[in-house]
Design a protein around this motif. Structure first.
Motif, PDB file in Angstrom:
ATOM      1  N   THR A 461       0.846  -1.186   0.000  1.00  0.00           N
ATOM      2  CA  THR A 461       0.000   0.000   0.000  1.00  0.00           C
ATOM      3  C   THR A 461       0.887   1.243   0.000  1.00  0.00           C
ATOM      4  N   LYS A 463       1.141   4.265   2.206  1.00  0.00           N
ATOM      5  CA  LYS A 463       0.661   4.656   3.536  1.00  0.00           C
ATOM      6  C   LYS A 463       0.999   6.112   3.797  1.00  0.00           C
ATOM      7  N   CYS A 502      -9.204   2.244  -0.022  1.00  0.00           N
ATOM      8  CA  CYS A 502      -8.330   2.639   1.077  1.00  0.00           C
ATOM      9  C   CYS A 502      -8.866   2.106   2.401  1.00  0.00           C
ATOM     10  N   LYS A 503      -8.061   2.250   3.442  1.00  0.00           N
ATOM     11  CA  LYS A 503      -8.465   1.969   4.818  1.00  0.00           C
ATOM     12  C   LYS A 503      -7.766   2.972   5.717  1.00  0.00           C
ATOM     13  N   THR A 504      -8.353   3.236   6.878  1.00  0.00           N
ATOM     14  CA  THR A 504      -7.807   4.264   7.769  1.00  0.00           C
ATOM     15  C   THR A 504      -7.614   3.718   9.176  1.00  0.00           C
ATOM     16  N   TRP A 545     -11.349  -2.843   3.942  1.00  0.00           N
ATOM     17  CA  TRP A 545     -11.169  -1.837   2.896  1.00  0.00           C
ATOM     18  C   TRP A 545     -12.501  -1.181   2.553  1.00  0.00           C
ATOM     19  N   ILE A 584      -3.774   6.813   6.426  1.00  0.00           N
ATOM     20  CA  ILE A 584      -4.604   6.304   5.337  1.00  0.00           C
ATOM     21  C   ILE A 584      -3.732   5.383   4.499  1.00  0.00           C
ATOM     22  N   SER A 585      -4.176   4.159   4.322  1.00  0.00           N
ATOM     23  CA  SER A 585      -3.477   3.200   3.459  1.00  0.00           C
ATOM     24  C   SER A 585      -4.225   3.131   2.136  1.00  0.00           C
ATOM     25  N   LEU A 586      -3.544   3.481   1.063  1.00  0.00           N
ATOM     26  CA  LEU A 586      -4.157   3.487  -0.265  1.00  0.00           C
ATOM     27  C   LEU A 586      -3.840   2.177  -0.962  1.00  0.00           C
TER      28      LEU A 586
END
Length: 750
Positions: A461, A463, A502-504, A545, A584-586
């Motif tokens: 990712t 990040k 993404c995930k946060t 996600w 934030i992980s993209l």
């Protein structure tokens, strides 16, 4: 990507990676060969307001351990700053260097041209230095050198078939026939350029390396002057040798400006020879520092300061960028993360603002990263070439599909075909700004990293970590920032869709309200551009996600506009006086033309894999070694149409003929296997084992199966099922029902 360590046996490729002599090239062309359909075509970067037409450009010449040494079963050097690079040369010391399709794909995704190399450098080169000009002539009664198109045609055809964009011409051996041969060689270069443009396209290039001069001797001039001028005039660009003195860039500029404008104007009537400019002169920089002003390495900025691409307008040719890898890899504790830290410092600067990279005192001042001297160019317009990235540097330790880890690679993997943008607006660090109001608080700080412990698709990712300082202000409980990630150039009037996954994470007591967004992005303010942005839609995916989709369009009198895709992030804190952290992980980002508005009679195709076949390799191969091939399709939903009158002006159906929706395109394919036993041909495909992805050999819709890529003891089973799963150029992983399977039983029995 043969992530289980497929070797380079005859199964992997039936194409010659390079040619050691012209005789080898002749022998190869004696047999028919097809164009590699798995190589992406070059798409030029569109011009936008704020870009300078007179600023020098960057060419990178890659010589990593002699070339062709990337191992798919380990971590290798990769180049990741394509947005600053106009042209990339894959270099080796073979007579004809053919860029691997993986490198060409990585370059073309981001609008960079890819060149191979034609080189003559030792005593055995002498006969072929003449042969390249005269072709297969056996004798010559003429008093001058005859000129043949043979090798110009073959080299242009080779570039066309392999999908690259031209050649660096590196002649470093004395021409035996002196000035006559030198003149004939210059004339041959004109033939090569014409053939390249006819076969490859108007963007094709033949770049001359500063070595042989007008009388056939090898005399490196280290600048443009009358000795190498004839070869400069015959070529698209001059790659100046590295041993230049501090004043040589200025001398080169003065010499060029004093030339008769008519001899550098090109041929505007036929458009076969474009004009030469100061940008066509590439001052060489050897990162290894061999005879180089500034000593190379982190002192390369000194040479770039003298070249002065912004004001003098000269371009630069950076040779040997893998110095950051090769010079450090043997040191204790060295690993990929240390290399990446070293690499990014050289190219984009230190990760923390204010950090100083120590270099010896020099009149050019403190250290500057390489990219500071060149324009950051957006990738091709997504209207013509869908933009898709999962932020891969081309290496990893695992592989993920839709957020699920399907492979662990203990020693890592390298697949440059999977390399894509790593977010050109977040290095050396992201640049958040307050959104919506004028706050007096300090803007949050941010950092960027490539996290190889998690991914959505691919191996990592992007990040983005953000730190907010504590504040006692009355409104400090809520803050809102704009965080740009990727720049793009879009066509005025067209509607685009941006989709990000993404995930946060955030500290306890910190809550986030974030949304994908698009804003204008330009080097200068442009009041003539309007940007219309819709409301983002959000949907939850597996493994934590989420997906956000946004529609936007720009209107500009210039025909195109530069935009930035990023996040508007609202930060709510229970106790704003305490500093807080969030990230934030993209997983991936795709931008493409908006889907057409659905009319009752509009038929849209759905991407699918039509069929798959397996051909067993010839003996003495292992039981399940061979090659899988397949074909893709566009499937339509059932249709009901009733035409009651031949005079009805409404068609029974309407087909969408825009390029983006005419037929599906795929970024790559995932390959799975599972065992079969007895006469059963039905089994749970959910238990299939991932064995790799496509992209290694430049072939479309093909994957080689070797013993190394199969799970252990698989050869003990009676049969095997292969499953081919497509990943579209917008990041959509096809569900299993739209994938293809093929069964193979020992002995060929079904």
């Amino acid at each position: 990507m043969p992530l289980r360590g497929v070797g380079h046996s005859g199964l992997v490729s039936d194409e010659e990676p390079y040619f050691k002599s012209l005789a080898e090239l002749d022998a190869w062309f004696a047999q028919p060969h097809e164009k590699l359909l798995g190589v992406l075509p070059y798409q030029p970067r569109p011009h936008t307001d704020g870009q300078s037409d007179s600023r020098g450009r960057l060419m990178v010449c890659h010589d990593y351990r002699g070339g062709y040494t990337e191992s798919p079963s380990g971590l290798c050097y990769t180049f990741n700053f394509w947005s600053f690079c106009d042209t990339f040369i894959y270099f080796s010391h073979n007579r004809v260097t053919v860029p691997p399709s993986t490198w060409t794909n990585a370059a073309h995704k981001q609008g960079t041209k890819m060149l191979g190399t034609l080189i003559f450098e030792h005593s055995e080169s002498q006969p072929e230095c003449l042969q390249i000009i005269v072709g297969q002539a056996q004798s010559n009664t003429s008093t001058t050198i005859p000129l043949s198109k043979r090798y110009a045609v073959l080299l242009a055809e080779l570039a066309h078939q392999r999908g690259f964009d031209g050649y660096l011409l590196n002649f470093e051996y004395k021409l035996k026939s002196g000035i006559e041969q030198a003149r004939a060689l210059a004339a041959w270069i004109l033939l090569l350029r014409a053939e390249l443009r006819a076969k490859v396209g108007p963007h094709a290039q033949a770049v001359w390396y500063d070595s042989v001069i007008y009388d056939g001797r090898v005399r490196w001039q280290n600048r443009l002057n009358s000795y190498n001028l004839p070869f400069f005039l015959a070529s698209d660009a001059l790659f100046v040798n590295y041993f230049w003195a501090p004043g040589y860039p200025t001398l080169t500029t003065q010499y060029f400006m004093n030339l008769d404008p008519t001899i550098v104007a090109g041929n505007t009537l036929t458009d076969t020879i474009p004009p030469l400019t100061l940008q066509s002169i590439l001052m060489g920089i050897d990162v290894w520092g061999r005879g180089q002003y500034g000593d190379g390495g982190f002192g390369s900025y000194r040479a770039l300061t003298r070249i002065d691409p912004e004001f003098l307008g000269l371009s630069a040719a950076v040779f040997g960028p893998a110095w950051t890898w090769e010079s450090e890899e043997g040191k204790p504790g060295w690993n990929w993360d240390q290399w990446w830290d070293y690499e990014r410092k050289l190219w984009v600067g230190p990760p923390k603002s204010g950090d100083i990279i120590p270099v010896p005192d020099a009149p050019e001042g403190p250290f500057k990263p390489v990219t500071q001297f060149f324009q950051d160019m957006s990738p091709p317009d997504p209207a013509k070439f869908a933009f898709y990235t999962f932020f891969s540097p081309g290496v990893g330790h695992a592989w993920f599909v839709d957020g699920k880890k399907v492979l662990d690679a203990e020693k890592g993997w390298t697949d440059i075909d999977k390399q894509c943008s790593i977010g050109n607006l977040v290095w050396p660090r992201p640049s958040p700004v307050w959104e919506g109001d004028e706050r007096v608080d300090e803007v949050p700080t941010a950092s960027s990293s490539l996290d190889m412990t998690d991914a959505y698709n691919g191996g990592n990712t992007l990040k983005l970590s953000i730190t907010c300082a504590g504040s006692a202000a009355e409104d400090a409980f809520f803050k809102c920032i704009w965080l740009p990630v990727q720049s793009l150039t879009v066509t005025s009037g067209k509607s685009y869709e941006a989709c990000i996954i993404c995930k946060t994470t955030a500290d306890e007591g910190v809550y986030l309200d974030f949304s994908i967004f698009a804003k204008l992005h330009s080097q200068v303010a442009n009041s003539n551009v309007d940007l219309a942005v819709g409301q983002a839609t959000v949907s939850d995916l597996s493994q934590g996600w989420s997906q956000q989709t946004l529609e936007f369009s720009a209107s500009s009198a210039l025909g195109s506009a530069s935009v930035a895709i990023g996040f508007v992030i609202g930060i709510i804190t229970e106790d704003p006086t305490i500093a807080c952290n969030l990230s934030i992980s993209l997983g991936q980002l795709a931008v493409y033309p908006s889907p057409p508005r659905l009319l009752p009679t509009l038929s849209l195709g759905t991407p699918s894999i039509l069929w798959a076949k397996f051909a067993h390799a010839p003996a003495p191969s292992k039981a399940f070694e061979g090659v899988i091939t397949w074909d893709t399709s566009s499937d339509f939903l059932p249709i009901e149409a009733a035409i009651e009158s031949p005079e009805d002006p409404n068609p029974a159906w309407i087909l969408n003929d825009t390029p983006a929706y005419r037929f599906p395109s795929f970024a790559y394919f995932n390959i799975y296997v599972l065992s079969l036993s007895g006469s059963s041909q039905s089994t749970d495909q959910g238990s299939a084992v991932f064995i790799g992805t496509t992209g290694l050999d430049g072939r479309a819709n093909r994957f080689y199966i070797e013993e190394q890529c199969l799970p252990e003891r698989f050869d003990e089973h009676e049969g095997i099922r292969f499953c081919v799963q497509g990943v579209t150029d917008r990041g959509q992983v096809l569900p299993l029902e739209r994938c293809a399977v093929v069964d193979y039983w020992k002995g060929g029995a079904l």
